[in-house]
Design an enzyme around this catalytic site. Structure first.
Site, PDB file in Angstrom:
ATOM      1  N   THR A  16      31.251   6.051   7.098  1.00  0.00           N
ATOM      2  CA  THR A  16      31.625   6.777   5.886  1.00  0.00           C
ATOM      3  C   THR A  16      31.205   8.237   6.058  1.00  0.00           C
ATOM      4  OG1 THR A  16      31.512   6.699   3.460  1.00  0.00           O
ATOM      5  CG2 THR A  16      29.498   6.168   4.633  1.00  0.00           C
ATOM      6  N   ASN A  17      31.154   8.991   4.989  1.00  0.00           N
ATOM      7  CA  ASN A  17      30.741  10.390   5.083  1.00  0.00           C
ATOM      8  C   ASN A  17      29.977  10.747   3.819  1.00  0.00           C
ATOM      9  OD1 ASN A  17      32.653  11.572   3.052  1.00  0.00           O
ATOM     10  ND2 ASN A  17      34.129  10.669   4.474  1.00  0.00           N
ATOM     11  N   LEU A  18      29.539  11.995   3.727  1.00  0.00           N
ATOM     12  CA  LEU A  18      28.583  12.375   2.688  1.00  0.00           C
ATOM     13  C   LEU A  18      29.225  12.852   1.386  1.00  0.00           C
ATOM     14  CD1 LEU A  18      25.928  14.176   4.898  1.00  0.00           C
ATOM     15  CD2 LEU A  18      25.705  11.977   3.738  1.00  0.00           C
TER      16      LEU A  18
END
Ligand code: C5P
Length: 220
Positions: free
Chosen positions: A29-31
Site C-alpha cells: 500500500t502507500n501512505l
C-alpha cells in the site's frame, strides 16, 4: 441569497490509497491518508453537488450527504468507478493508486521455509489499470465533462504535472507542493491546465478543497 456553486451537479471522486494483497494477511500500500480527497468530497457536497466517493482503505468518517463506496485494490476501484463515470459530469482522482500489484496473491499465508534456507519469496508484479486515464478516454457522452488529476512528485512538479495533463488527457492537474503531505492537515497546491499555472498557498486541506471546488465550478 447566493446559489450553491455546484447545485445540481454530480461529482465522482476517488480517495485514499489502494491495498494490493500478497497473501491473506499482507499487502502493498502507500501512505495516502485520504484527507485531501475526503475534504474535496465534503466541500463539493457543501457546495450542493451530489457526491459519490470511492475510497480505498482509510480511517476517516464519511462526509455528510456523500455516498461512499469502499474498495481495497486498484482493480476494485477501477471496477467501481468505470460504470459510475457516465452518470457524473465531474470526476476528481485524488486516490494514490498502486501502479503495480502482485500477479497472483497467495491463497494462504506465505510461511518461512527453513528447508529452503528461509529464502525470501519473489513476487512477479503486473500493472494496474490507470483509472483516471481510462475515465478521461471514455467516448463523448460517457466521459465526464471535467476530469481532474492529482500529482505528487518529489521534484519538477510543474513539468511532471503538465506531462500528466497531456498524457492522461484531463482538463486540470492539481500538484501537491512538497514536502510530502501524507497525513497532514495542511497542503499547498499548484493548479496546472492548458492555460498555465496558479498556486493555492499553504492552508488547511478543507480550505484548499473549497478553493478547488470554486475553481471546478468556474469551469462548468
Ligand atoms: O503519475 P500518476 O499515474 O501517479 O498520476 C496520478 C493521478 O492519476 C492521480 O490523479 C491518481 O488518482 C490517478 N491514477 C489513477 N489510476 C492509476 C494511477 C493513477 O487514477 N492507476
Amino acid at each position: 441569497f447566493q446559489p450553491k456553486l455546484l447545485a445540481g451537479r454530480k461529482l465522482l471522486i476517488t480517495a485514499g490509497p489502494t491495498f494490493e494483497a500478497l497473501d491473506p494477511v499482507r499487502g502493498i500500500t502507500n501512505l495516502s491518508s485520504g484527507k485531501m480527497g475526503f475534504a474535496i468530497a465534503r466541500a463539493a457536497a457543501e457546495a450542493g453537488a451530489a457526491v459519490t466517493l470511492v475510497a480505498g482503505p482509510v480511517h476517516l468518517p464519511t462526509p455528510r450527504h456523500v455516498r461512499r463506496i469502499d474498495v481495497q485494490s486498484a482493480q476494485q476501484m477501477f471496477d467501481a468507478v468505470l460504470p459510475l463515470a457516465a452518470q457524473h459530469e465531474l470526476f476528481v482522482a485524488t486516490a494514490a493508486v498502486a501502479d503495480w500489484r502482485p500477479l497472483a496473491a497467495s491463497a494462504h499465508k506465505i510461511k518461512k521455509d527453513p528447508s529452503q534456507g528461509n529464502r525470501p519469496p519473489a513476487f512477479e508484479m503486473t500493472e494496474n489499470p490507470d483509472i483516471l486515464a481510462s475515465v478521461a478516454a471514455l467516448p463523448a457522452g460517457q466521459r465526464p465533462r471535467l476530469c481532474v488529476g492529482f500529482a505528487a512528485e518529489s521534484q519538477d512538479l510543474a513539468r511532471h504535472g503538465r506531462d500528466k495533463l497531456l498524457r492522461k488527457k484531463v482538463e486540470l492537474v492539481v500538484g501537491n507542493i512538497g514536502p510530502a503531505t501524507f497525513g497532514r492537515d495542511d497542503n499547498a497546491l499548484l493548479l496546472i491546465d492548458a492555460e498555465g499555472e496558479r498556486e493555492l498557498p499553504r492552508a488547511d486541506k478543507l480550505s484548499l478543497a473549497r478553493q478547488l471546488v470554486a475553481e471546478i465550478a468556474r469551469r462548468v
